[in-house]
Scaffold this motif. Structure first.
Motif, PDB file in Angstrom:
ATOM      1  N   UNK A  63       0.823  -1.217   0.000  1.00  0.00           N
ATOM      2  CA  UNK A  63       0.000   0.000   0.000  1.00  0.00           C
ATOM      3  C   UNK A  63       0.856   1.266   0.000  1.00  0.00           C
ATOM      4  N   UNK A  64       2.166   1.123  -0.136  1.00  0.00           N
ATOM      5  CA  UNK A  64       3.057   2.290  -0.045  1.00  0.00           C
ATOM      6  C   UNK A  64       2.755   3.393  -1.059  1.00  0.00           C
ATOM      7  N   UNK A  65       2.249   3.086  -2.250  1.00  0.00           N
ATOM      8  CA  UNK A  65       1.929   4.205  -3.148  1.00  0.00           C
ATOM      9  C   UNK A  65       0.823   5.119  -2.608  1.00  0.00           C
ATOM     10  N   UNK A  66       0.002   4.602  -1.692  1.00  0.00           N
ATOM     11  CA  UNK A  66      -1.137   5.376  -1.190  1.00  0.00           C
ATOM     12  C   UNK A  66      -1.124   5.565   0.328  1.00  0.00           C
ATOM     13  N   UNK A  67      -0.149   4.971   1.004  1.00  0.00           N
ATOM     14  CA  UNK A  67      -0.128   5.010   2.462  1.00  0.00           C
ATOM     15  C   UNK A  67       1.330   5.090   2.918  1.00  0.00           C
ATOM     16  N   UNK A  68       1.657   6.117   3.692  1.00  0.00           N
ATOM     17  CA  UNK A  68       3.029   6.299   4.157  1.00  0.00           C
ATOM     18  C   UNK A  68       3.454   5.189   5.114  1.00  0.00           C
ATOM     19  N   UNK A 118       9.500 -18.394   5.449  1.00  0.00           N
ATOM     20  CA  UNK A 118       8.878 -19.409   6.286  1.00  0.00           C
ATOM     21  C   UNK A 118       8.847 -19.062   7.755  1.00  0.00           C
ATOM     22  N   UNK A 119       9.242 -17.848   8.099  1.00  0.00           N
ATOM     23  CA  UNK A 119       9.227 -17.432   9.505  1.00  0.00           C
ATOM     24  C   UNK A 119       7.857 -16.876   9.865  1.00  0.00           C
ATOM     25  N   UNK A 120       7.359 -17.221  11.067  1.00  0.00           N
ATOM     26  CA  UNK A 120       6.063 -16.691  11.497  1.00  0.00           C
ATOM     27  C   UNK A 120       6.076 -15.164  11.574  1.00  0.00           C
ATOM     28  N   UNK A 121       4.956 -14.579  11.178  1.00  0.00           N
ATOM     29  CA  UNK A 121       4.823 -13.127  11.190  1.00  0.00           C
ATOM     30  C   UNK A 121       3.409 -12.780  11.646  1.00  0.00           C
ATOM     31  N   UNK A 122       3.301 -11.719  12.410  1.00  0.00           N
ATOM     32  CA  UNK A 122       1.995 -11.202  12.816  1.00  0.00           C
ATOM     33  C   UNK A 122       1.939  -9.733  12.448  1.00  0.00           C
ATOM     34  N   UNK A 123       0.806  -9.314  11.921  1.00  0.00           N
ATOM     35  CA  UNK A 123       0.633  -7.931  11.473  1.00  0.00           C
ATOM     36  C   UNK A 123      -0.639  -7.375  12.093  1.00  0.00           C
ATOM     37  N   UNK A 124      -0.528  -6.192  12.657  1.00  0.00           N
ATOM     38  CA  UNK A 124      -1.694  -5.440  13.107  1.00  0.00           C
ATOM     39  C   UNK A 124      -1.847  -4.309  12.095  1.00  0.00           C
ATOM     40  N   UNK A 125      -3.008  -4.218  11.471  1.00  0.00           N
ATOM     41  CA  UNK A 125      -3.182  -3.247  10.397  1.00  0.00           C
ATOM     42  C   UNK A 125      -4.481  -2.466  10.545  1.00  0.00           C
ATOM     43  N   UNK A 126      -4.422  -1.202  10.110  1.00  0.00           N
ATOM     44  CA  UNK A 126      -5.600  -0.347  10.031  1.00  0.00           C
ATOM     45  C   UNK A 126      -5.593   0.302   8.657  1.00  0.00           C
ATOM     46  N   UNK A 127      -6.645   1.039   8.364  1.00  0.00           N
ATOM     47  CA  UNK A 127      -6.707   1.803   7.128  1.00  0.00           C
ATOM     48  C   UNK A 127      -6.644   0.944   5.882  1.00  0.00           C
ATOM     49  N   UNK A 128      -5.967   1.469   4.865  1.00  0.00           N
ATOM     50  CA  UNK A 128      -5.884   0.792   3.577  1.00  0.00           C
ATOM     51  C   UNK A 128      -5.216  -0.573   3.687  1.00  0.00           C
ATOM     52  N   UNK A 129      -4.193  -0.690   4.533  1.00  0.00           N
ATOM     53  CA  UNK A 129      -3.525  -1.985   4.685  1.00  0.00           C
ATOM     54  C   UNK A 129      -4.487  -3.035   5.235  1.00  0.00           C
ATOM     55  N   UNK A 130      -5.296  -2.678   6.219  1.00  0.00           N
ATOM     56  CA  UNK A 130      -6.280  -3.623   6.772  1.00  0.00           C
ATOM     57  C   UNK A 130      -7.270  -4.055   5.692  1.00  0.00           C
TER      58      UNK A 130
END
Length: 166
Positions: A63-68, A118-130
């Motif tokens: 989402x970097x083109x639309x979200x900093x 293959x490493x576990x990842x967790x993401x908390x997202x809001x806005x356009x990314x969510x």
């Protein structure tokens, strides 16, 4: 790298639940690179493997083109583990060219999966990314944007879209 063909509605692969990825190998890495190139060449902010004809649980989002302060995210076997709130916003899809609709989505999501190594990842997202994460994970479950609109709007879309394809 190669640009892949984006499958368009009503392609059957878009309606199938994608399979879990069990092997993160060189072939998968090449496929991910091709997905990335395809997404950027199509001016998209997300892409799911079924959209390029591969029924595997892989998504990419940028989402970097639309979200900093964002960058490319690659997720293998992603799943939403929690969500909060609700927001109404416009949404489109590379598999439904020209179609934009307003949809309610969760305002905040918590997603877990594996990164491309293959490493576990967790993401908390809001806005356009969510919104993008929810959209792409929907693709992995065989859910299209039009499946989230009213039956009347869906039928109007279907008629108009199929007529335009002829």
């Amino acid at each position: 790298m190669a640009t892949l063909e984006i499958r368009k509605y009503p392609d059957e692969v878009l309606k199938k639940k994608a399979e879990l990825v069990n092997d993160i190998d060189g072939d998968l890495q090449k496929f991910i690179d091709n997905m990335i190139e395809t997404m950027y060449n199509s001016n998209g902010i997300g892409l799911a493997a079924p959209q390029v004809g591969v029924s595997k649980r892989v998504i990419i989002v940028d989402t970097s083109p639309r979200q900093e302060n964002q960058s490319l995210i690659v997720l293998i076997n992603p799943e939403i583990i929690n969500s909060e709130g609700e927001v109404l916003s416009e949404e489109g899809c590379l598999s439904l060219p020209g179609f934009i609709t307003r949809l309610k989505r969760n305002e905040r999501v918590f997603v877990k999966g594996l990164d491309r190594k293959g490493k576990p990842i967790e993401i908390e997202a809001t806005g356009l990314l969510a919104r993008a994460l929810q959209h792409e994970i929907d693709h992995l479950d065989g859910i299209l944007l039009i499946d989230r609109i009213s039956p009347l709007k869906r039928e109007l879309f279907r008629r108009k879209y199929l007529k335009a394809k002829k």
